[in-house]
Design a protein around this motif. Structure first.
Motif, PDB file in Angstrom:
ATOM      1  N   CYS A  95       2.722   6.289  -7.113  1.00  0.00           N
ATOM      2  CA  CYS A  95       1.359   5.963  -6.695  1.00  0.00           C
ATOM      3  C   CYS A  95       0.394   6.599  -7.704  1.00  0.00           C
ATOM      4  O   CYS A  95       0.500   7.800  -7.981  1.00  0.00           O
ATOM      5  CB  CYS A  95       1.094   6.506  -5.296  1.00  0.00           C
ATOM      6  SG  CYS A  95      -0.613   6.290  -4.751  1.00  0.00           S
TER       7      CYS A  95
ATOM      8  N   THR B 113       0.851  -1.196   0.000  1.00  0.00           N
ATOM      9  CA  THR B 113       0.000   0.000   0.000  1.00  0.00           C
ATOM     10  C   THR B 113       0.884   1.243   0.000  1.00  0.00           C
ATOM     11  O   THR B 113       2.033   1.209   0.416  1.00  0.00           O
ATOM     12  CB  THR B 113      -0.908   0.042   1.250  1.00  0.00           C
ATOM     13  OG1 THR B 113      -0.083   0.051   2.405  1.00  0.00           O
ATOM     14  CG2 THR B 113      -1.857  -1.131   1.286  1.00  0.00           C
ATOM     15  N   CYS B 114       0.332   2.335  -0.465  1.00  0.00           N
ATOM     16  CA  CYS B 114       1.039   3.615  -0.514  1.00  0.00           C
ATOM     17  C   CYS B 114       1.200   4.146   0.908  1.00  0.00           C
ATOM     18  O   CYS B 114       0.234   4.167   1.671  1.00  0.00           O
ATOM     19  CB  CYS B 114       0.257   4.605  -1.368  1.00  0.00           C
ATOM     20  SG  CYS B 114       0.980   6.259  -1.378  1.00  0.00           S
TER      21      CYS B 114
ATOM     22  N   CYS C 298      -1.236   7.659   0.974  1.00  0.00           N
ATOM     23  CA  CYS C 298      -2.691   7.621   0.830  1.00  0.00           C
ATOM     24  C   CYS C 298      -3.309   6.250   1.113  1.00  0.00           C
ATOM     25  O   CYS C 298      -4.513   6.094   1.046  1.00  0.00           O
ATOM     26  CB  CYS C 298      -3.090   8.090  -0.568  1.00  0.00           C
ATOM     27  SG  CYS C 298      -2.586   6.974  -1.896  1.00  0.00           S
ATOM     28  N   GLN C 299      -2.480   5.260   1.398  1.00  0.00           N
ATOM     29  CA  GLN C 299      -2.918   3.909   1.759  1.00  0.00           C
ATOM     30  C   GLN C 299      -3.678   3.178   0.652  1.00  0.00           C
ATOM     31  O   GLN C 299      -4.395   2.232   0.911  1.00  0.00           O
ATOM     32  CB  GLN C 299      -3.786   3.916   3.034  1.00  0.00           C
ATOM     33  CG  GLN C 299      -3.193   4.646   4.211  1.00  0.00           C
ATOM     34  CD  GLN C 299      -1.792   4.194   4.578  1.00  0.00           C
ATOM     35  OE1 GLN C 299      -1.479   3.024   4.470  1.00  0.00           O
ATOM     36  NE2 GLN C 299      -0.953   5.131   4.961  1.00  0.00           N
ATOM     37  N   SER C 300      -3.539   3.593  -0.604  1.00  0.00           N
ATOM     38  CA  SER C 300      -4.208   2.882  -1.696  1.00  0.00           C
ATOM     39  C   SER C 300      -3.392   1.646  -2.071  1.00  0.00           C
ATOM     40  O   SER C 300      -2.175   1.611  -1.912  1.00  0.00           O
ATOM     41  CB  SER C 300      -4.397   3.795  -2.905  1.00  0.00           C
ATOM     42  OG  SER C 300      -3.143   4.178  -3.425  1.00  0.00           O
ATOM     43  N   ALA C 301      -4.063   0.638  -2.576  1.00  0.00           N
ATOM     44  CA  ALA C 301      -3.405  -0.604  -2.968  1.00  0.00           C
ATOM     45  C   ALA C 301      -2.539  -0.369  -4.203  1.00  0.00           C
ATOM     46  O   ALA C 301      -2.926   0.370  -5.117  1.00  0.00           O
ATOM     47  CB  ALA C 301      -4.447  -1.676  -3.261  1.00  0.00           C
ATOM     48  N   LEU C 302      -1.358  -0.984  -4.216  1.00  0.00           N
ATOM     49  CA  LEU C 302      -0.405  -0.778  -5.300  1.00  0.00           C
ATOM     50  C   LEU C 302       0.091  -2.105  -5.845  1.00  0.00           C
ATOM     51  O   LEU C 302       0.096  -3.114  -5.147  1.00  0.00           O
ATOM     52  CB  LEU C 302       0.814  -0.002  -4.788  1.00  0.00           C
ATOM     53  CG  LEU C 302       0.586   1.346  -4.158  1.00  0.00           C
ATOM     54  CD1 LEU C 302       1.866   1.831  -3.496  1.00  0.00           C
ATOM     55  CD2 LEU C 302       0.156   2.331  -5.221  1.00  0.00           C
TER      56      LEU C 302
ATOM     57  N   ARG D  32      -2.643   7.371  -7.347  1.00  0.00           N
ATOM     58  CA  ARG D  32      -3.609   8.255  -6.703  1.00  0.00           C
ATOM     59  C   ARG D  32      -2.983   9.576  -6.252  1.00  0.00           C
ATOM     60  O   ARG D  32      -3.486  10.651  -6.551  1.00  0.00           O
ATOM     61  CB  ARG D  32      -4.226   7.537  -5.517  1.00  0.00           C
ATOM     62  CG  ARG D  32      -5.339   8.260  -4.871  1.00  0.00           C
ATOM     63  CD  ARG D  32      -6.022   7.347  -3.890  1.00  0.00           C
ATOM     64  NE  ARG D  32      -6.935   8.104  -3.056  1.00  0.00           N
ATOM     65  CZ  ARG D  32      -7.425   7.668  -1.934  1.00  0.00           C
ATOM     66  NH1 ARG D  32      -7.098   6.466  -1.510  1.00  0.00           N
ATOM     67  NH2 ARG D  32      -8.240   8.398  -1.244  1.00  0.00           N
ATOM     68  N   CYS D  33      -1.834   9.513  -5.526  1.00  0.00           N
ATOM     69  CA  CYS D  33      -1.255  10.750  -4.971  1.00  0.00           C
ATOM     70  C   CYS D  33       0.087  11.117  -5.614  1.00  0.00           C
ATOM     71  O   CYS D  33       0.697  12.109  -5.238  1.00  0.00           O
ATOM     72  CB  CYS D  33      -1.076  10.621  -3.463  1.00  0.00           C
ATOM     73  SG  CYS D  33       0.156   9.411  -2.967  1.00  0.00           S
TER      74      CYS D  33
END
Length: 117
Positions: free
Chosen positions: A18, A3-4, A7-11, A20-21
């Motif tokens: 990332c 995870t990032c 931003c804690q998004s799955a990678l 997302r961010c």
């Protein structure tokens, strides 16, 4: 799945940024070079093996928040405190291999000269 850290998004493990961010996840834009980050604001150097033995040459030392060289400290065990002992010749032979080879050639040439004479 990683995870990032921001931003804690799955990678995907091979992602460089990332999606997302746009946080840089790999060093120098190369998927094979991990970029270690300090998560709690404490510099990575405080827990790095290279900082502990004073062999780090990273320019941001001792306040590095990101590092490609970071290695966690080695947990000390019996094996690390007391390395296996080898005999005297086992330790010294590697240090003087070149000298041993020269002496062996001299001995062989002396034997050849004495046998022909």
């Amino acid at each position: 799945m990683p995870t990032c850290p921001r931003c804690q998004s799955a990678l995907d493990a091979a992602m460089v940024h990332c999606p997302r961010c746009q946080l840089v996840l790999k060093a120098h834009g190369h998927p094979g070079i991990p970029l270690h980050r300090a998560l709690d604001g404490e510099p990575l150097c405080a827990t790095c093996r290279y900082h502990a033995d004073d062999s780090c040459n990273f320019p941001q030392r001792p306040q590095a928040q990101t590092c490609t060289l970071y290695r966690p400290p080695i947990q000390e065990t019996e094996e690390h405190r007391f390395p296996p002992r080898r005999g005297f010749l086992g330790q010294r032979w590697r240090q003087y291999q070149g000298l041993g080879a020269v002496l062996a050639l001299l001995l062989i040439s002396l034997v050849v000269v004495l046998l022909q004479g």
